[in-house]
Motif scaffolding. Sequence first.
Motif, PDB file in Angstrom:
ATOM      1  N   ARG A 285     -29.693 -33.621 -38.405  1.00 20.08           N
ATOM      2  CA  ARG A 285     -29.738 -32.630 -39.480  1.00 20.08           C
ATOM      3  C   ARG A 285     -28.399 -32.595 -40.223  1.00 20.08           C
ATOM      4  NH1 ARG A 285     -33.386 -28.382 -40.900  1.00 20.08           N
ATOM      5  NH2 ARG A 285     -32.841 -28.098 -43.088  1.00 20.08           N
ATOM      6  N   SER A 286     -27.316 -32.686 -39.469  1.00 15.86           N
ATOM      7  CA  SER A 286     -25.991 -32.710 -40.082  1.00 15.86           C
ATOM      8  C   SER A 286     -25.805 -33.973 -40.929  1.00 15.86           C
ATOM      9  CB  SER A 286     -24.914 -32.641 -38.999  1.00 15.86           C
ATOM     10  OG  SER A 286     -23.625 -32.750 -39.546  1.00 15.86           O
TER      11      SER A 286
ATOM     12  N   GLN B  25     -27.719 -33.662 -44.160  1.00 20.01           N
ATOM     13  CA  GLN B  25     -27.031 -32.730 -45.051  1.00 20.01           C
ATOM     14  C   GLN B  25     -25.826 -33.390 -45.712  1.00 20.01           C
ATOM     15  OE1 GLN B  25     -26.190 -29.480 -42.393  1.00 20.01           O
ATOM     16  NE2 GLN B  25     -28.191 -28.503 -42.702  1.00 20.01           N
TER      17      GLN B  25
ATOM     18  N   ASN C 263     -25.176 -34.557 -49.855  1.00 21.53           N
ATOM     19  CA  ASN C 263     -23.983 -34.196 -50.617  1.00 21.53           C
ATOM     20  C   ASN C 263     -23.136 -35.403 -50.991  1.00 21.53           C
ATOM     21  OD1 ASN C 263     -23.511 -31.115 -50.862  1.00 21.53           O
ATOM     22  ND2 ASN C 263     -24.265 -31.366 -48.778  1.00 21.53           N
TER      23      ASN C 263
ATOM     24  N   GLU D 275     -33.689 -30.665 -47.326  1.00 20.70           N
ATOM     25  CA  GLU D 275     -32.340 -30.221 -47.664  1.00 20.70           C
ATOM     26  C   GLU D 275     -32.306 -29.629 -49.074  1.00 20.70           C
ATOM     27  OE1 GLU D 275     -30.241 -30.172 -45.380  1.00 20.70           O
ATOM     28  OE2 GLU D 275     -31.225 -31.516 -43.950  1.00 20.70           O
TER      29      GLU D 275
ATOM     30  N   ARG E  59     -29.869 -28.872 -50.875  1.00 12.20           N
ATOM     31  CA  ARG E  59     -28.841 -29.529 -51.679  1.00 12.20           C
ATOM     32  C   ARG E  59     -29.346 -30.817 -52.301  1.00 12.20           C
ATOM     33  NH1 ARG E  59     -24.997 -29.269 -55.256  1.00 12.20           N
ATOM     34  NH2 ARG E  59     -23.294 -30.761 -54.937  1.00 12.20           N
TER      35      ARG E  59
END
Length: 390
Positions: free
Chosen positions: A173-174, A177, A181, A235, A237
């Motif tokens: 998940r990190s 993310q 970005n 996500e 973002r």
Amino acid sequence: MTRRHDIDALRIIAFALLILYHTAMAYVDEWGFHLKGSFTTDALQWPMRLLNGWRMSLLFLISGVAIALTRNRLQRGRFILKRTWRLLLPLAFGMLVVVPIQPYCEGVSRGMVAPGFWEFLLRYWQVRPWPEGSFAGDRFGITWNHLWYLAYLWVYTTILAIALPVLDSAPLRSASQRFANAPGWMLIGLPALLLLLWLVWLAPSHPATNTLVDDVHQHAKFGTVFLVGYLLGREPRFWERVEALRWATLATVLGAVAWYLFLEALGRWLPPASPLRQWPEPFWRLQSQYCEVVYSWGMLLTLLGWGKHCLDRPFPWLPYCTEAIYPWYVLHQSLMIAVLFWLKPMQLGPWMEPALVLLGTVGGCLLLHELLIRRSCWLRPLFGLKSSLR
């Protein structure tokens, strides 16, 4: 979670293009299809190539995104059962009831099947191999033709559901993310590099079969796009980025197409004595292949970005069309080939025949869905809809 109207709209657009694409397949010169029209033209090849670069990838990407947006509503076991019911039941029904008109028309046109649909159907239901060359899938005795997408989607969905503990883990998940970005060039370039690896490594020895087995390159390509759709679609973002980058991704797509065309022109028009002719062939081929994957992935990002910007609103036609997609998908190619089989002997010309084929396909889907399928509690699940009429 608020319903994402842009995803619904993009799905509708993708399936509408699929109907147009399959209709055009009957008329594009030098491309094989189940039944060709009374004329063909090579003028359709370039538009078809441009569409073919991303049309099925868009469907798998949207499928991954849709799971990401709705996954939390269901437990994993129930999710697998629900997807199995909704994908495999229409697939089985389609193969036994909807699709058979296609191999029948194909076999009769080739002179490999005797006229008489009901006799053909009884033989087809026995699921025994047919003489070679009878129709696509004759060695299996039965075919799913255009419904192959359902089988592939069920496999990918089941694998994804089994792998959810890993995919939803904190490290992944990190990572998703952070990638959402990442700079725009990474968002475009890194997935394209992975798709390039599959194209260079797998495509030459594993051409597309649409048979689920021995289809390694397509599994790598579509499975990657499906997985990326799930990982990035969850996500927030990512959606901000693709919307902000929509002009940049569009420019990238146009640049990839321009460079590809430039390479094609060089290969065709360079004088034999040109020093460029002495450069290694893999140097040119790799550029061309990278243009293909940048175009494909760039188009997906462009469509997501412009879709988020322009289509994320509750259009009045969305609910009806969203429900109609599945029945239309199951029906359209069988109706198209049946109409073409009936019209072809009339020799109606290069405009009238395809127009009537498209009109008959769309009209048949509309009438069968509106008057029969959507109003029947027992027919609805056979075409991928909830049994409830509400």
